[in-house]
Design an enzyme around this catalytic site. Sequence first.
Site, PDB file in Angstrom:
ATOM      1  CE  LYS A 178      -4.512   1.048   0.200  1.00  0.00           C
ATOM      2  NZ  LYS A 178      -5.564  -0.245  -0.096  1.00  0.00           N
TER       3      LYS A 178
HETATM    4  N1  GLU Z   1      -7.080   0.003  -3.275  1.00  0.00           N
HETATM    5  C1  GLU Z   1      -7.876  -1.106  -3.807  1.00  0.00           C
HETATM    6  C2  GLU Z   1      -8.175  -2.080  -2.349  1.00  0.00           C
HETATM    7  O1  GLU Z   1      -7.974  -1.518  -1.367  1.00  0.00           O
HETATM    8  C3  GLU Z   1      -7.418  -1.788  -5.064  1.00  0.00           C
HETATM    9  C4  GLU Z   1      -6.147  -2.363  -5.049  1.00  0.00           C
HETATM   10  C5  GLU Z   1      -5.425  -2.782  -6.336  1.00  0.00           C
HETATM   11  O2  GLU Z   1      -6.473  -2.752  -7.192  1.00  0.00           O
HETATM   12  O3  GLU Z   1      -4.301  -2.976  -6.471  1.00  0.00           O
HETATM   13  O4  GLU Z   1      -8.198  -3.068  -2.661  1.00  0.00           O
END
Ligand code: GLU
Length: 393
Positions: free
Chosen positions: A95
Amino acid sequence: MQRFDTAVNLLGISEEMYYILKVPRQQVIVGLPVTMDDGSLRVFEGYRVIHSNILGPSKGGIRFDPAVNLDEVRALAAWMTWKCAVVDIPYGGAKGGVACNPRAMSAGEIERLMRAYTVAMLDVFGPDRDIPAPDMGTGPREMAWLMDEYSKAKGMTVNAVVTGKPLVLGGSLGRTEATGRGVTVAALSAMEKMRINPYRATAAVQGFGNVGSFAAALLHERGVSVKAVSDISGGYYNDKGIDIEAAVRYRDANKGSLDGFAGAEKISNEELLSLAVDVLVPAAKEDVITDDNAASVQAKLIVEGANGPTSASADDIINEKGILVVPDILANAGGVTVSYFEWVQNRIGYGWTLDRINRRADRAMKDAFDRVYSASKQYKVSLRIAAYIVAIK
Ligand code: GLU
């Protein structure tokens, strides 16, 4: 990590494995100098945490929000690891985030910040290394800037370095609505087990962004009466059901806010959580259902569109009340699943039809739900702990 520990104790994994799964692989903190429109220079703090890369390159979004800090990013990175494992896609978890308020910044300022962040992460990102995507406060536009900056540095177009891109730059059909669609598949799968007829069911959805607005629209499409929605301006309640299309049109014409939406009675975000509906979908942010308000939740089913909307200590209260919870790492995995399809399409250089994407994503969500549901029966635990068990295994 509390839920992780519970699942680990049930599974009895070795101490070595425990620490491998617990400690993040890499945690990067950067200072990002950005020239603001008034000529002043501000330095923003940015983060990227790679929690795991055991199953493949790490995957996870980038959050632009004033509350972003290393601890939050670390938690969100770990959730990505479990999420990818639950839906069985070949990714680890990561993240990123920058502490900033995109609502108070111009498009130019956000662009310079995104480009500075990308330059700072050139050695972290990569199609086989770590693949970012949108999260709160970012979307296709920011992903386009990221891809452009990364491609400039590499001297060639590298679209597989990021997902959630605009369609013209190698984005995927169906990605925008994918998380909300997966939430709906998860909700309907749970309702089937609970013998709740969607055509007689009611719902409340907290958050009207990329997850909540699509979840509300798709639940409505499947017959559910969505009685309340909300965003940071507050909650909106209509006993006959909110006209979701009208709410989306209003939001889009009103700088992304529901403030002043007329098709409903105004309630607070707190009141929304305690409405007597069948299905509650918290799709805003973490820690909204806590020790303080868990006792007042009246829904029969909670489907977690957001990451971490229920605090660990509220789990027991919710479970004791007999409320079924489809946990975040399962319920909102539809987004990263279609991100995976986007990356696959970029790598084979061929675009799939929307029909193929939706069919595969729905099947992935349904299979994951069934795996988690069976594990919950086998281990006699909540769906949340079962999801961790499936992921850790
Ligand atoms: N931000 C989204 C999540 O928390 C998508 C992450 C992604 O597609 O890599 O799942």
